[in-house]
Enzyme design. Structure first.
Site, PDB file in Angstrom:
ATOM      1  N   GLY A   1       0.993  -1.239  -0.235  1.00  0.00           N
ATOM      2  CA  GLY A   1      -0.146  -0.077   0.010  1.00  0.00           C
ATOM      3  C   GLY A   1       0.903   1.176  -0.074  1.00  0.00           C
ATOM      4  O   GLY A   1       0.336   2.086  -0.357  1.00  0.00           O
TER       5      GLY A   1
ATOM      6  N   ASP B   1      -5.672   2.269  10.387  1.00  0.00           N
ATOM      7  CA  ASP B   1      -6.952   1.920  10.668  1.00  0.00           C
ATOM      8  C   ASP B   1      -7.466   1.666  12.075  1.00  0.00           C
ATOM      9  O   ASP B   1      -7.603   2.605  12.849  1.00  0.00           O
ATOM     10  CB  ASP B   1      -7.410   1.047   9.597  1.00  0.00           C
ATOM     11  CG  ASP B   1      -8.910   0.633   9.395  1.00  0.00           C
ATOM     12  OD1 ASP B   1      -9.819   1.578   9.480  1.00  0.00           O
ATOM     13  OD2 ASP B   1      -9.560  -0.398   9.200  1.00  0.00           O
ATOM     14  N   THR B   2      -7.441   0.405  12.427  1.00  0.00           N
ATOM     15  CA  THR B   2      -7.554   0.054  13.593  1.00  0.00           C
ATOM     16  C   THR B   2      -6.505   0.266  14.558  1.00  0.00           C
ATOM     17  O   THR B   2      -6.226   0.292  15.814  1.00  0.00           O
ATOM     18  CB  THR B   2      -8.006  -1.384  13.682  1.00  0.00           C
ATOM     19  OG1 THR B   2      -6.783  -2.006  13.554  1.00  0.00           O
ATOM     20  CG2 THR B   2      -9.090  -1.705  13.074  1.00  0.00           C
ATOM     21  N   GLY B   3      -5.414   0.361  13.938  1.00  0.00           N
ATOM     22  CA  GLY B   3      -4.123   0.530  14.456  1.00  0.00           C
ATOM     23  C   GLY B   3      -3.184  -1.011  14.695  1.00  0.00           C
ATOM     24  O   GLY B   3      -1.958  -0.825  15.341  1.00  0.00           O
TER      25      GLY B   3
ATOM     26  N   ARG C   1      -4.779   0.700  -7.169  1.00  0.00           N
ATOM     27  CA  ARG C   1      -3.516   1.380  -6.497  1.00  0.00           C
ATOM     28  C   ARG C   1      -3.151   2.546  -7.438  1.00  0.00           C
ATOM     29  O   ARG C   1      -2.512   3.259  -7.153  1.00  0.00           O
ATOM     30  CB  ARG C   1      -2.548   0.328  -6.390  1.00  0.00           C
ATOM     31  CG  ARG C   1      -2.917  -1.038  -5.571  1.00  0.00           C
ATOM     32  CD  ARG C   1      -1.720  -1.450  -5.114  1.00  0.00           C
ATOM     33  NE  ARG C   1      -2.023  -2.776  -4.447  1.00  0.00           N
ATOM     34  CZ  ARG C   1      -2.205  -2.939  -3.217  1.00  0.00           C
ATOM     35  NH1 ARG C   1      -2.146  -2.034  -2.378  1.00  0.00           N
ATOM     36  NH2 ARG C   1      -2.566  -4.206  -2.800  1.00  0.00           N
TER      37      ARG C   1
ATOM     38  N   LYS D   1      -7.524   6.650  10.307  1.00  0.00           N
ATOM     39  CA  LYS D   1      -8.946   7.150  10.483  1.00  0.00           C
ATOM     40  C   LYS D   1      -9.114   6.843  11.926  1.00  0.00           C
ATOM     41  O   LYS D   1      -9.181   5.739  12.558  1.00  0.00           O
ATOM     42  CB  LYS D   1      -9.590   5.985   9.640  1.00  0.00           C
ATOM     43  CG  LYS D   1      -9.681   5.947   8.500  1.00  0.00           C
ATOM     44  CD  LYS D   1     -10.721   4.818   7.845  1.00  0.00           C
ATOM     45  CE  LYS D   1     -10.270   4.027   6.805  1.00  0.00           C
ATOM     46  NZ  LYS D   1     -10.822   3.056   6.418  1.00  0.00           N
TER      47      LYS D   1
ATOM     48  N   PHE E   1     -14.052   3.706   3.317  1.00  0.00           N
ATOM     49  CA  PHE E   1     -12.976   2.782   2.872  1.00  0.00           C
ATOM     50  C   PHE E   1     -12.437   3.606   1.646  1.00  0.00           C
ATOM     51  O   PHE E   1     -13.059   3.919   0.690  1.00  0.00           O
ATOM     52  CB  PHE E   1     -13.705   1.469   2.317  1.00  0.00           C
ATOM     53  CG  PHE E   1     -12.427   0.426   2.093  1.00  0.00           C
ATOM     54  CD1 PHE E   1     -12.056  -0.138   2.960  1.00  0.00           C
ATOM     55  CD2 PHE E   1     -12.057   0.484   0.760  1.00  0.00           C
ATOM     56  CE1 PHE E   1     -11.030  -1.049   2.794  1.00  0.00           C
ATOM     57  CE2 PHE E   1     -11.038  -0.360   0.529  1.00  0.00           C
ATOM     58  CZ  PHE E   1     -10.434  -1.287   1.261  1.00  0.00           C
TER      59      PHE E   1
ATOM     60  N   THR F   1      -2.230  -3.495  12.803  1.00  0.00           N
ATOM     61  CA  THR F   1      -1.036  -3.842  12.087  1.00  0.00           C
ATOM     62  C   THR F   1       0.361  -3.017  12.284  1.00  0.00           C
ATOM     63  O   THR F   1       1.363  -3.756  12.554  1.00  0.00           O
ATOM     64  CB  THR F   1      -1.371  -3.557  10.431  1.00  0.00           C
ATOM     65  OG1 THR F   1      -2.727  -4.193  10.207  1.00  0.00           O
ATOM     66  CG2 THR F   1      -0.353  -3.932   9.603  1.00  0.00           C
TER      67      THR F   1
ATOM     68  N   GLU G   1       3.749   3.886   6.037  1.00  0.00           N
ATOM     69  CA  GLU G   1       2.442   3.153   5.903  1.00  0.00           C
ATOM     70  C   GLU G   1       1.753   4.085   4.971  1.00  0.00           C
ATOM     71  O   GLU G   1       1.604   5.284   4.881  1.00  0.00           O
ATOM     72  CB  GLU G   1       1.894   2.968   7.351  1.00  0.00           C
ATOM     73  CG  GLU G   1       2.281   1.621   7.951  1.00  0.00           C
ATOM     74  CD  GLU G   1       1.383   0.334   7.429  1.00  0.00           C
ATOM     75  OE1 GLU G   1       0.781   0.632   6.122  1.00  0.00           O
ATOM     76  OE2 GLU G   1       1.166  -0.668   7.781  1.00  0.00           O
ATOM     77  N   ASP G   2       0.713   3.275   4.506  1.00  0.00           N
ATOM     78  CA  ASP G   2      -0.261   3.845   3.511  1.00  0.00           C
ATOM     79  C   ASP G   2      -1.316   4.522   4.563  1.00  0.00           C
ATOM     80  O   ASP G   2      -1.658   5.745   4.644  1.00  0.00           O
ATOM     81  CB  ASP G   2      -1.180   2.892   2.712  1.00  0.00           C
ATOM     82  CG  ASP G   2      -1.316   1.393   3.295  1.00  0.00           C
ATOM     83  OD1 ASP G   2      -1.277   1.281   4.440  1.00  0.00           O
ATOM     84  OD2 ASP G   2      -2.075   0.861   2.587  1.00  0.00           O
TER      85      ASP G   2
ATOM     86  N   ASP H   1      -5.679  -0.263  -2.246  1.00  0.00           N
ATOM     87  CA  ASP H   1      -6.308  -0.946  -2.859  1.00  0.00           C
ATOM     88  C   ASP H   1      -7.869  -1.582  -2.455  1.00  0.00           C
ATOM     89  O   ASP H   1      -8.076  -1.390  -1.139  1.00  0.00           O
ATOM     90  CB  ASP H   1      -5.695  -2.273  -3.451  1.00  0.00           C
ATOM     91  CG  ASP H   1      -5.618  -3.176  -2.288  1.00  0.00           C
ATOM     92  OD1 ASP H   1      -5.173  -2.905  -1.253  1.00  0.00           O
ATOM     93  OD2 ASP H   1      -5.904  -4.598  -2.490  1.00  0.00           O
TER      94      ASP H   1
END
Ligand code: IMP
Ligand code: MG
Length: 187
Positions: A54, A113-115, A175, A141, A162, A117, A109-110, A169
């Site tokens: 990403g 989101d939840t954090g 992408r 986010k 999203f 990863t 990082e791209d 992607d």
């Protein structure tokens, strides 16, 4: 072949992409981040780590506006997902090619989101004993946050939608869009 292409076109045409951040705005922000990183890392031993896939476009643009000697490396993680959300454990699918011990690492990082990863990834990288470890994310986010991660350099805060494009992607597609857009069905 022709019919396969046609079919693929037909299946994606129902998905409308609404531009959220246009290409010029992205480039302006990337230049600002580059200037900030250039100031902060002057005289340091910088490694820019792009998290595939990403972040590949963001990383390519960002490193070109960091006016310092640096090396670039890549890694790839897959996060185990529980439905639509990542669960907190990540598998390193492609590891770094150089040791980072004693070096100053910026992870590119791209999106956060939840954090989960990036949090798990930081834990893994910390075991390699870098001199410092920072996160540079294009998007965040905050409404989706489950694990807090300190983002040292952030491009944009976005709503809970999203998004695709500029490296991001949906099912491998989009992408190559030169902007960040929100994906929504027209039907
Ligand atoms: P997290 O572990 O929930 O923070 O998920 C982060 C990863 O999920 C990102 O690195 C992306 O690969 C993917 N992701 C999360 N939100 C989006 C989105 O809106 N568009 C595309 N990919 C996303
Ligand atoms: Mg990612």
């Amino acid at each position: 072949m022709a019919s396969a292409l046609k079919k693929r076109g037909a299946s994606t045409s129902s998905e409308a992409v609404e531009v959220l951040i246009d290409g010029d705005r992205i480039q302006r922000r990337v230049r600002e981040l580059g200037r900030q990183i250039t100031r902060d890392y002057k005289g340091r031993d910088l490694v820019a780590v792009s998290v595939l896939k990403g972040s590949f476009i963001f990383a390519a643009d960002l490193v070109r506006v960091i006016d310092l000697p640096l090396t670039v490396d890549f890694l790839r993680v897959s996060s185990y997902r529980d439905g639509t959300e990542s669960s907190g454990s990540v598998r390193l699918e492609l590891d770094l090619t150089q040791p980072i011990k004693g070096r100053d690492v910026i992870v590119i990082e791209d999106i956060i989101d939840t954090g989960h990863t990036v949090h798990a990834l930081m834990e893994t990288l910390r075991t390699k004993k870098p001199a410092s470890l920072a996160i540079c994310a294009l998007l965040h986010k905050p409404e989706r946050e489950q694990v807090h991660v300190g983002i040292d350099y952030l491009g944009f805060t976005i709503p809970n939608k999203f998004v695709v494009g500029y490296g991001l992607d949906h099912a491998g597609q989009y992408r190559n869009l030169p902007y960040v857009g929100a994906l929504g069905s027209t039907e």
